[in-house]
Design a protein around this motif. Structure first.
Motif, PDB file in Angstrom:
ATOM      1  N   SER A 101      -8.306   6.513  -2.358  1.00 60.60           N
ATOM      2  CA  SER A 101      -7.220   5.612  -2.760  1.00 60.60           C
ATOM      3  C   SER A 101      -7.229   5.500  -4.280  1.00 60.60           C
ATOM      4  CB  SER A 101      -7.393   4.240  -2.107  1.00 60.60           C
ATOM      5  OG  SER A 101      -8.616   3.670  -2.493  1.00 60.60           O
ATOM      6  N   VAL A 137      -2.776   5.803  -1.054  1.00 60.97           N
ATOM      7  CA  VAL A 137      -3.717   6.767  -0.488  1.00 60.97           C
ATOM      8  C   VAL A 137      -3.424   8.129  -1.121  1.00 60.97           C
ATOM      9  CG1 VAL A 137      -3.987   5.499   1.679  1.00 60.97           C
ATOM     10  CG2 VAL A 137      -2.253   7.281   1.530  1.00 60.97           C
ATOM     11  N   VAL A 152       0.882  -1.174   0.000  1.00 61.57           N
ATOM     12  CA  VAL A 152       0.000   0.000   0.000  1.00 61.57           C
ATOM     13  C   VAL A 152       0.917   1.220   0.000  1.00 61.57           C
ATOM     14  CG1 VAL A 152      -1.494   1.358   1.516  1.00 61.57           C
ATOM     15  CG2 VAL A 152      -2.019  -1.039   1.111  1.00 61.57           C
ATOM     16  N   LEU A 187      -6.415   0.497   4.433  1.00 62.60           N
ATOM     17  CA  LEU A 187      -6.355  -0.233   3.148  1.00 62.60           C
ATOM     18  C   LEU A 187      -5.768  -1.626   3.347  1.00 62.60           C
ATOM     19  CD1 LEU A 187      -5.155   2.218   0.308  1.00 62.60           C
ATOM     20  CD2 LEU A 187      -7.475   1.518   0.877  1.00 62.60           C
ATOM     21  N   TYR A 204      -2.579  -0.175  -4.185  1.00 64.32           N
ATOM     22  CA  TYR A 204      -3.196   1.158  -4.183  1.00 64.32           C
ATOM     23  C   TYR A 204      -2.336   2.152  -3.386  1.00 64.32           C
ATOM     24  CZ  TYR A 204      -7.627  -0.139  -6.311  1.00 64.32           C
ATOM     25  OH  TYR A 204      -8.593  -0.534  -7.205  1.00 64.32           O
TER      26      TYR A 204
END
Ligand code: F6P
Length: 342
Positions: free
Chosen positions: A316, A307, A120, A297, A305
């Protein structure tokens, strides 16, 4: 679940605020075990970690730098780099990684996600040049520091009747130059998105002289280039992501102004002062919101992804929509700034 965190690339004020938010919510809310990865991707490549419990993440909100360290290591430039990362993550029991970085570090996260590492992203860079987000954390602080520098340069430039040029960072974009220049009332702002004409810059200075203003302040982004010319490079050696070191455009402009106008000129290169030290309240809040969203997430299993902030909403975006798409300045804002040139 065991979650790793790393920060890569140039540091930016607010990295520790992200780490604190990820660790606090990760441990207290989700019951995760957190592990720090040393010096960006280097730590995963070489298997270097540090424990990241609530104590390690406390008292760090206002601190600059990164408690994890950072580096510009590109695993894809190392033999078996990607395999070693996957192996070391597995050996350490790391099931997901929160990657705090700019285009380069997140580019690696994107490639590693495709190879099976659950990543992430959190957008970090003082340059604010990352696509998919209105702001990266660290930018606001850099603008505040550059603005203060401009205020200070104004008083000395006025007293000595000089031209003072402030060279700021930003790589191939002019976000810091434009926003600090606007906030600091610069008499010309030179950015990579708008190649400059030195005669035009001299015209601005002359126009001010006619009005009895015998000093001028010019802000130039390190990546600004003369019309038809190239960026000015401090050193041609490249890092693992292929970046040369920009720098020196301020001196080029200073010499040209002195040569053409005979007016005493000084150059200040703000450099890493823009990156060091405590984040502004805005960056602390943005970094905290990003950190909370990033661990959320992870919990949702939404990997690959990053943020981001759009308007005032945290969202996101898929890493694939971010990588390779540099964000550049809003030229409408530049037009507003140019009303005050000369
Ligand atoms: O990307 C952030 C940045 O601060 C750029 O604005 C600058 O060109 C570069 O990093 C300098 O990096 P360093 O001196 O850390 O190699």
């Amino acid at each position: 679940m065991k979650v790793g965190i790393l920060s890569g690339g140039g540091d930016a004020p607010g990295i520790n605020a992200v780490i604190r938010a990820v660790v606090r919510k990760g441990i207290q809310h989700y019951g995760y075990e957190m592990v720090g990865i040393k010096d960006g991707w280097r730590g995963l490549l070489e298997g270097e970690f540090l424990p990241l419990d609530l104590k390690a993440a406390s008292g760090i909100l206002p601190r600059g730098g990164s408690i994890l360290g950072t580096s510009r290591t590109n695993p894809f430039k190392h033999e078996r780099g990607a395999e070693k990362i996957l192996e070391n993550a597995e050996k350490a029991g790391i099931e997901a990684v929160v990657v705090i970085g700019g285009e380069d570090t997140l580019g690696v996260a994107y490639k590693m996600s495709k190879l099976g590492l659950k990543c992430v992203g959190v957008p970090k860079t003082i340059d604010n040049d990352l696509a998919g987000t209105d702001y990266t954390f660290g930018f606001h602080t850099a603008v505040a520091i550059a603005t203060e520098a401009l205020d200070r340069l104004h008083t000395t430039a006025e007293a000595h009747h000089r031209v003072i040029i402030l060279e700021v960072m930003g790589r191939y974009t002019g976000f810091i130059a434009l926003e600090a220049g606007l906030a600091g009332g610069a008499d010309a702002i030179l950015i990579p998105e708008k190649p400059f004409d030195i005669d035009e810059v001299c015209e601005y200075i002359k126009r001010r002289q006619v009005r009895g203003r015998n000093f001028s302040i010019i802000v130039v982004a390190e990546g600004a280039k003369p019309k038809g010319g190239a960026e000015i490079v401090y050193s041609k050696s490249v890092d693992e992501f292929g970046h040369i070191r920009l720098g020196g455009v301020g001196y080029y402009i200073g010499k040209e102004i002195e040569k053409r106008m005979g007016i005493e000129t000084r150059v200040v290169v703000l450099g890493h002062l823009q990156r060091g030290g405590s984040p502004t309240a805005f960056d602390r809040i943005l970094a905290t919101r990003f950190g909370i969203a990033a661990i959320d997430l992870v919990h949702e299993g939404k990997f690959g992804y990053m943020v981001a902030i759009k308007g005032n909403e945290i969202i996101s975006v898929p890493l694939k929509d971010v990588i390779g798409k540099r964000k550049t300045v809003n030229l409408e804002l530049y037009d507003i700034a140019s009303v005050f040139f000369g």
